[in-house]
Design a protein around this motif. Structure first.
Motif, PDB file in Angstrom:
ATOM      1  N   GLU A  20      -9.948 -27.500 -23.098  1.00 35.09           N
ATOM      2  CA  GLU A  20     -11.141 -26.683 -22.967  1.00 35.09           C
ATOM      3  C   GLU A  20     -12.014 -26.864 -24.209  1.00 35.09           C
ATOM      4  N   GLU A  21     -13.134 -26.130 -24.263  1.00 35.40           N
ATOM      5  CA  GLU A  21     -14.120 -26.376 -25.315  1.00 35.40           C
ATOM      6  C   GLU A  21     -13.550 -26.212 -26.718  1.00 35.40           C
ATOM      7  N   LYS A  22     -12.786 -25.148 -26.949  1.00 36.58           N
ATOM      8  CA  LYS A  22     -12.298 -24.879 -28.297  1.00 36.58           C
ATOM      9  C   LYS A  22     -10.820 -25.179 -28.476  1.00 36.58           C
ATOM     10  N   LYS A  23     -10.022 -24.995 -27.434  1.00 37.01           N
ATOM     11  CA  LYS A  23      -8.584 -25.270 -27.544  1.00 37.01           C
ATOM     12  C   LYS A  23      -8.014 -25.573 -26.174  1.00 37.01           C
ATOM     13  N   SER A  24      -6.778 -25.967 -26.143  1.00 38.96           N
ATOM     14  CA  SER A  24      -6.137 -26.365 -24.885  1.00 38.96           C
ATOM     15  C   SER A  24      -5.452 -25.179 -24.221  1.00 38.96           C
TER      16      SER A  24
ATOM     17  N   TYR B 255      -2.539 -20.172 -24.307  1.00 37.85           N
ATOM     18  CA  TYR B 255      -3.306 -21.026 -25.205  1.00 37.85           C
ATOM     19  C   TYR B 255      -2.448 -21.519 -26.375  1.00 37.85           C
TER      20      TYR B 255
END
Length: 299
Positions: free
Chosen positions: A166-170, A191
């Motif tokens: 995703e944009e900031k983390k998986s 997350y």
């Protein structure tokens, strides 16, 4: 992007289906004439496709359908074995779907050996209309076992972890699915990383390591209900839970202090029963990790 990085042979949230593809099979596969099943066409077409895909996925079968045959018999009396032998076919499979009532289906099927010109199996399996895939998988396993002498796995489940960037983390997901990758069910989303999933011997529970609280903990989760509990927690590295054959003990890897002063760490194997008590270190000659317990050995 979604990638699968661990693969093992509940509310349902389906996001995407895992696709399993066999790129190379046997050099001398069994050749099967898979005749279209009798019954309601919408259902029998689906059954034919699923069985065809199940057997092809093993890499051990070549499937010949009706349109490539010299004849399509509907019963034993109509079979001309010489025609099938001429096409190099080893086995013939035919069957039928029947509605037991509006909530239940049955499928009967027969397998014939072309060389011996004999029926070698007659079986009947039961299912429900909205679970036609599972019924088809049972048929595939019966065919596989009769011809190879080995139990089939089409009706089993697989357990794996996916990572969605995703944009900031998986986002990590622990998923159980049919052996062909269909019917994905998400058991856990986090997350933080999830690692080392392992089936219980009865396939009703799974153990895995989750970092969702910031430290590694081993959880045990019930597949049917989704309920889970912490089985093992530790302030150091912990991973690779493996079930004993009787389902009552877990063996796992944990970083362990090398002496009473807490100086240094080494990799050690530990076991613990599912009550959370009777924790013991498994003595090994050197550091050890990633344990895996064998199944019970037969006599």
């Amino acid at each position: 992007m979604k990638k699968i990085f661990i693969l093992f042979l509940i509310p349902q949230f389906i996001f995407a289906e895992l696709v399993l593809e066999i790129t190379k099979g046997s050099d001398d596969p069994f050749v099967i004439a898979l005749l279209s099943f009798d019954g309601k066409k919408a259902l029998t077409d689906e059954v034919d496709i699923i069985i065809n895909n199940d057997l092809k996925r093993t890499g051990e079968f070549k499937i010949i359908k009706d349109e490539k045959l010299l004849s399509s018999p509907s019963n034993e009396e109509d079979i001309n074995f010489n025609e099938f032998k001429l096409l190099g076919i080893d086995y013939i499979v035919m069957g039928a779907l029947e509605s037991e009532d509006k909530f239940n289906l049955s499928a009967s099927y027969e397998i014939y050996n072309v060389v011996s010109k004999k029926k070698i199996r007659t079986s009947k399996v039961f299912g429900i209309p909205n679970k036609i895939k599972q019924l088809s998988h049972y048929i595939s396993d019966g065919i596989y076992e009769e011809i190879t002498g080995i139990k089939g796995v089409a009706s089993t489940k697989i357990l794996y972890i996916t990572e969605i960037a995703e944009e900031k983390k998986s986002l990590y997901e622990l998923i159980v699915a049919d052996a062909d990758g269909a019917n994905e069910q998400v058991l856990l989303k986090s997350y933080e990383p999830i690692i080392s999933p392992a089936w219980s011997p009865d396939s009703k529970q799974v153990a895995y390591v989750s970092f969702e609280t910031g430290i590694a903990k081993v959880y045990i989760q019930d597949i049917a209900t989704g309920k889970r509990r912490v089985a093992i927690e530790n302030t150091k590295q912990i991973s690779s839970p493996s079930w004993s054959p009787n389902g009552r003990v877990l063996i796992f890897y944990r970083e362990t202090k090398t002496n009473s002063k807490g100086e240094g760490l080494s990799a050690k194997l530990w076991s613990i029963d599912l009550t959370g008590y009777n924790e013991k270190m498994v003595e090994t000659e050197t550091d050890a990790s990633d344990p895996s317990w064998s199944s019970l050995l037969s006599d």
